[in-house]
Design a protein around this motif. Sequence first.
Motif, short mmCIF file in Angstrom:
data_model
loop_
_atom_site.label_atom_id
_atom_site.label_comp_id
_atom_site.label_asym_id
_atom_site.label_seq_id
_atom_site.Cartn_x
_atom_site.Cartn_y
_atom_site.Cartn_z
N PRO A 123 -74.03 -25.26 30.95
CA PRO A 123 -74.91 -24.01 30.96
C PRO A 123 -76.24 -23.92 30.37
N ALA A 124 -77.37 -23.68 30.86
CA ALA A 124 -78.52 -23.89 30.03
C ALA A 124 -78.49 -22.71 29.48
N ASN A 125 -78.25 -21.59 29.74
CA ASN A 125 -78.40 -20.48 28.74
C ASN A 125 -77.84 -20.44 27.39
N GLY A 126 -76.46 -21.04 27.65
CA GLY A 126 -75.95 -21.34 26.42
C GLY A 126 -76.80 -21.45 25.92
N HIS A 127 -77.10 -22.83 25.72
CA HIS A 127 -77.91 -23.63 24.62
C HIS A 127 -79.16 -23.09 23.71
N ARG A 152 -83.81 -27.81 23.64
CA ARG A 152 -84.01 -28.73 24.23
C ARG A 152 -82.89 -29.56 24.76
N GLU A 153 -81.47 -29.44 24.95
CA GLU A 153 -80.65 -28.72 25.69
C GLU A 153 -80.63 -28.81 26.54
N ALA A 154 -81.08 -27.48 26.53
CA ALA A 154 -81.45 -26.61 27.82
C ALA A 154 -82.14 -26.47 28.57
N ILE A 155 -83.47 -27.41 28.52
CA ILE A 155 -84.67 -28.17 28.79
C ILE A 155 -83.65 -29.02 29.89
N ARG A 156 -83.11 -30.31 29.29
CA ARG A 156 -82.17 -31.25 29.32
C ARG A 156 -81.95 -30.48 31.17
N LEU A 157 -80.91 -29.76 30.42
CA LEU A 157 -80.47 -29.84 31.85
C LEU A 157 -80.90 -28.44 32.96
N GLN A 158 -81.01 -27.67 32.43
CA GLN A 158 -82.22 -26.82 33.56
C GLN A 158 -83.86 -27.07 33.23
N PRO A 159 -84.21 -28.13 33.97
CA PRO A 159 -86.36 -28.12 33.54
C PRO A 159 -87.04 -27.42 34.05
N ASN A 160 -86.08 -27.00 35.10
CA ASN A 160 -87.39 -25.46 35.31
C ASN A 160 -86.82 -24.07 34.72
N TYR A 161 -86.68 -24.24 33.53
CA TYR A 161 -86.42 -23.27 32.72
C TYR A 161 -87.35 -23.33 31.56
N ALA A 164 -86.81 -21.21 28.47
CA ALA A 164 -86.39 -22.26 26.93
C ALA A 164 -87.77 -22.97 26.92
N HIS A 165 -88.36 -22.78 27.55
CA HIS A 165 -89.93 -24.20 27.12
C HIS A 165 -90.82 -22.53 26.96
N ALA A 166 -91.18 -22.01 26.76
CA ALA A 166 -91.52 -21.24 25.97
C ALA A 166 -91.06 -20.70 24.68
N ASN A 167 -89.29 -20.28 24.71
CA ASN A 167 -88.65 -20.34 22.78
C ASN A 167 -89.11 -21.58 22.53
N LEU A 168 -88.61 -22.87 23.36
CA LEU A 168 -89.77 -23.96 22.59
C LEU A 168 -90.41 -24.62 21.78
#
Length: 215
Positions: A123-127, A152-161, A164-168
């Motif tokens: 799950p991308a949201n967990g990362h 980065r792992e969240a984005i790898r799992l779900q590129p359109n998240y 996660a992009h905003a948090n990174l």
Amino acid sequence: RNRGDEAIAAYREAVGIRPDLADAQCALGMGLAKKGSLDEAVAAYREALRLNPDFAKAYYNLANALGRQGKTEEAIDGYRKSLRIQPQFADAHCNLGNALAKQERWDEAIGEYREALRLNPKPANGHNNLGEALRQVDSPGAPGDEAIASYREAIRLQPNYANAHANLAAALLERDEYDEALEHAQEALRINPAHGAAKQTLEDAQAALSARGGP
């Protein structure tokens, strides 16, 4: 099939015929919760648990409903009871982490996120959530490498998240890595043009680059 009212009617008929059927009570609660009828959903879950006190999924669903009602402490208790019965329940660990994060109990939340991801790393949201919790316990203004890696792992799992992009982007900005912060803020806004946090990070990164003489 998203025919929620018909599903609820069928579950009500089932519990009318077999009021001692805990599975039907729990399923009724899920239908009611999906519809937003949280008080009725909570009552159905509690009845399922009265019938079967070892019903891990009912505790989990009850905790989810209580959390939506703003009853965070009760939700935490429900997740913990679910996990006592079914310790390998990854979603319960993750949602317990979310509830603990609401109370800013970051170290406990990190432990739950780590366990959830150990059980199910997909799950991308967990990362993403682990990254957010780690960022809270890192030195102020200096997110650590593990928080960055989690985003980065969240984005790898779900590129359109978008989150996660905003948090990174925000974490990279705090580390003065302005160019990459700008890229991820722009990507978050491409995915969700209304993302307020990404807009602010974009503006801050642009201002920092301008002050540095960058593009």
